[in-house]
Write an enzyme that holds these catalytic residues in place. Structure first.
Site, PDB file in Angstrom:
ATOM      1  N   ASP A  26      57.006  23.578  66.099  1.00 46.70           N
ATOM      2  CA  ASP A  26      57.680  24.794  65.624  1.00 46.70           C
ATOM      3  C   ASP A  26      58.206  25.575  66.820  1.00 46.70           C
ATOM      4  O   ASP A  26      57.500  25.728  67.822  1.00 46.70           O
ATOM      5  CB  ASP A  26      56.642  25.615  64.842  1.00 46.70           C
ATOM      6  N   ASP A  56      57.563  30.256  62.286  1.00 45.89           N
ATOM      7  CA  ASP A  56      57.183  30.329  60.865  1.00 45.89           C
ATOM      8  C   ASP A  56      56.100  29.312  60.504  1.00 45.89           C
ATOM      9  O   ASP A  56      55.758  29.137  59.336  1.00 45.89           O
ATOM     10  CB  ASP A  56      58.420  30.125  59.973  1.00 45.89           C
ATOM     11  N   ASP A  68      65.204   5.627  51.976  1.00 47.65           N
ATOM     12  CA  ASP A  68      64.081   5.952  51.108  1.00 47.65           C
ATOM     13  C   ASP A  68      64.105   5.110  49.823  1.00 47.65           C
ATOM     14  O   ASP A  68      65.164   4.977  49.195  1.00 47.65           O
ATOM     15  CB  ASP A  68      64.206   7.448  50.754  1.00 47.65           C
ATOM     16  N   GLU A  77      62.815   1.270  52.950  1.00 54.46           N
ATOM     17  CA  GLU A  77      61.483   1.399  52.360  1.00 54.46           C
ATOM     18  C   GLU A  77      61.496   0.674  51.028  1.00 54.46           C
ATOM     19  O   GLU A  77      62.212   1.078  50.104  1.00 54.46           O
ATOM     20  CB  GLU A  77      61.125   2.871  52.140  1.00 54.46           C
TER      21      GLU A  77
HETATM   22  C1  GLC Z   1      59.354   7.855  49.770  1.00 55.49           C
HETATM   23  C2  GLC Z   1      58.955   8.866  50.816  1.00 55.49           C
HETATM   24  C3  GLC Z   1      58.004   9.836  50.177  1.00 55.49           C
HETATM   25  C4  GLC Z   1      58.698  10.525  49.022  1.00 55.49           C
HETATM   26  C5  GLC Z   1      59.288   9.514  48.059  1.00 55.49           C
HETATM   27  C6  GLC Z   1      60.269  10.163  47.135  1.00 55.49           C
HETATM   28  O1  GLC Z   1      58.293   7.093  49.337  1.00 55.49           O
HETATM   29  O2  GLC Z   1      58.424   8.226  51.926  1.00 55.49           O
HETATM   30  O3  GLC Z   1      57.517  10.783  51.089  1.00 55.49           O
HETATM   31  O4  GLC Z   1      57.792  11.345  48.345  1.00 55.49           O
HETATM   32  O5  GLC Z   1      59.984   8.487  48.707  1.00 55.49           O
HETATM   33  O6  GLC Z   1      61.440  10.478  47.823  1.00 55.49           O
END
Ligand code: GLC
Length: 507
Positions: A25, A29, A203, A258
């Site tokens: 940070d 905040d 993602d 992912e």
């Molecule tokens: C992926 C991300 C995770 C998120 C999900 C929805 O798994 O790594 O953090 O909650 O997607 O976007």
């Protein structure tokens, strides 16, 4: 390799994940920000990583801490401004490092203007940008379950239809069968590529294609949420579209996807025929027991089941999972896990703080904020010994991880025996060895608790040995091997302490 026989940078790289809320940070905040990342780049350069991946910093109502995006092409004021981003990327490049951003194609925030428009009426021009369906009787269109619990459909009173969300109701799924969605999201990729990013972490990319018939999930799958099984052929053509777009840019931009599907075969399919993702996260180590047979089997499967040309990756922790140090329960095992991460064949991903051996924070109920129960691994990075550990506030958005007074960057830099120095030595060894970066991998038969494998590349050789047992183990080495990096105090290389390991090179 590319057509000229060059190895692209990302195959040689070690990539470091930054969870921006918890890195550093500067604004006061209690939440990390982009200038904070810039301020700490020297740490990463000293450590020796080649690239960083920054989790989402886009405009977001933060229902899922940034994975619910309401504007893909702007920085949330919590994290800074686009000018801060431009400064950050310039500083990263100045140090010879690269930067990957996180791209969230499966869903937007329910506050994204696209969704607000889509939900405004059945005749909205953007109605077809999301998945709207009539219910069955009073119930949802099908039986799918969402991640984090509950059903994957929410009824919108205004228009009397249900919309799909594989995650929170605040994260409606985009309809990728609509060419306008494809075009709009390609624009987002171009926006960041034009700003100079070196690639994307994508993602839950396996979720984007949907069967338009939305069939019920078979009863035998029970209440299992959809994210772990959503796998439509249509997704692959969409990914080939991203790949063509990214590859058209100069400078070897890259993608890492992912894919939350358990089996390696499904995962392997996302590499396509070299025309889909450049890399796919390999999450197998997150679930592997800390035993020799479990790791042997996993390494063997990765070597065998990924098609030729599919470059492996290795992951020990991330912002969604308990940290490796917490899972394995000892420093000794976490040290050997680091040795494996950085010497196996493929691109390693280090999650911020694993290089300090951080454990998950213990978060009291009153401070829990994540709907997915993942607060512990997202605790802030402690930079120094002081009460605020290098943050401008004493009490950031989540509590500190355990032992932050000793497990912090300052203290560990002062201690050559620390986890931090082990990571640094392993990164240097990897950089200095073609065998570790590019060589083939041969598992060595052997008995007992010791796993051994060799890496070879045109005469360069390394040997890695790890004792998974609770007792010391003896190994027989051919003459000539000397220890390059040991996970513990250097002793007799033929006698490995409990959970100890070593990287050896020809003497
Ligand atoms: C992926 C991300 C995770 C998120 C999900 C929805 O798994 O790594 O953090 O909650 O997607 O976007």
């Amino acid at each position: 390799m590319d057509a000229d026989g060059h190895v692209p940078w990302w195959r040689d790289a070690v990539i470091y994940q930054i969870y921006p809320r918890s890195f550093q940070d500067t604004g006061g905040d209690g939440v990390g920000d982009l200038p904070g990342i810039e301020r700490r780049l020297d740490h990463l350069a000293w450590l020796g990583v080649d690239a960083i991946w920054v989790s989402p910093f886009y405009r977001s109502p933060m229902a899922d801490f940034g994975y619910d995006v309401s504007d893909y092409c702007d920085v949330d004021p919590l994290f800074g401004t686009l000018a801060d981003f431009d400064r950050l990327i310039a500083s990263v490049h100045q140090r010879g490092m690269r930067l990957l951003v996180d791209w969230v194609p499966n869903h937007t925030s329910d506050r994204h203007p696209w969704f607000l428009d889509s939900r405004s009426s059945r005749s909205s021009p953007r109605r077809g940008w999301y998945h709207w369906r009539d219910g069955r009787g009073d119930g949802p269109p099908n039986n799918w379950r969402a991640a984090f619990g509950g059903r994957a459909w929410t009824l919108d009173e205004l228009t009397g239809q249900w919309y799909l969300h594989l995650f929170l109701p605040q994260q409606p799924d985009l309809n990728w069968s609509n060419p306008e969605v494809v075009a709009a999201m390609h624009e987002v990729l171009r926006f960041w590529l034009d700003r100079g990013v070196d690639g994307f972490r994508i993602d839950v990319v396996h979720c984007i294609g949907k069967d338009p018939a939305f069939p019920d999930q078979p009863a035998e799958l029970g209440e299992i949420d959809r994210v772990g099984i959503q796998n439509e052929p249509a997704t692959h053509e969409l990914i080939r579209g991203f790949r063509r777009l990214v590859d058209a840019y100069p400078g070897q931009r890259t993608t890492v996807g992912e894919v939350q599907l358990g089996d390696l075969e499904a995962l392997a399919s996302f590499y396509g025929a070299g025309d889909e993702l450049h890399m796919v996260f390999n999450f197998l180590p997150l679930r592997a027991a800390w035993t020799r047979p479990a790791w042997w089997g996993m390494i063997e499967r990765v070597e065998r089941d990924l098609p030729a040309g599919a470059w492996p990756t290795w992951v020990l922790s991330n912002h969604d999972e308990p940290r490796v140090r917490s899972r394995l329960g000892s420093d000794a095992a976490a040290r050997s896990a680091a040795l494996l991460l950085l010497t196996l064949r493929g691109t390693p991903f280090i999650y911020q703080g694993d290089e300090l051996g951080l454990e998950d924070a213990v978060v009291p109920e009153s401070r829990r904020v994540d709907p997915g129960g993942r607060d512990g691994c997202r605790a802030p990075m402690p930079w120094d010994r002081g009460p605020g550990h290098g943050w401008p506030v004493r009490d950031p958005w989540l509590p500190w991880p355990p032992q932050a007074g000793t497990r912090n960057v300052e203290a560990e830099r002062d201690d050559p025996g620390s986890m931090l120095h082990l990571y640094r030595r392993l990164l240097a060894a990897r950089r200095g060895s073609a065998a570790l970066r590019r060589g083939d991998l041969v598992l060595r038969e052997g008995a007992g608790d010791v796993l051994a494998f060799e890496r070879n590349c045109e005469g360069d050789r390394r040997l890695v040995v790890v004792n998974f047992g609770n007792r010391s183990s003896s190994i027989r080495l051919e003459p000539g091997w000397v220890v390059e990096v040991s996970t513990g105090p250097e002793g007799d290389p033929e006698r490995l302490p409990p959970h100890g390991g070593a990287l050896l090179r020809p003497g």
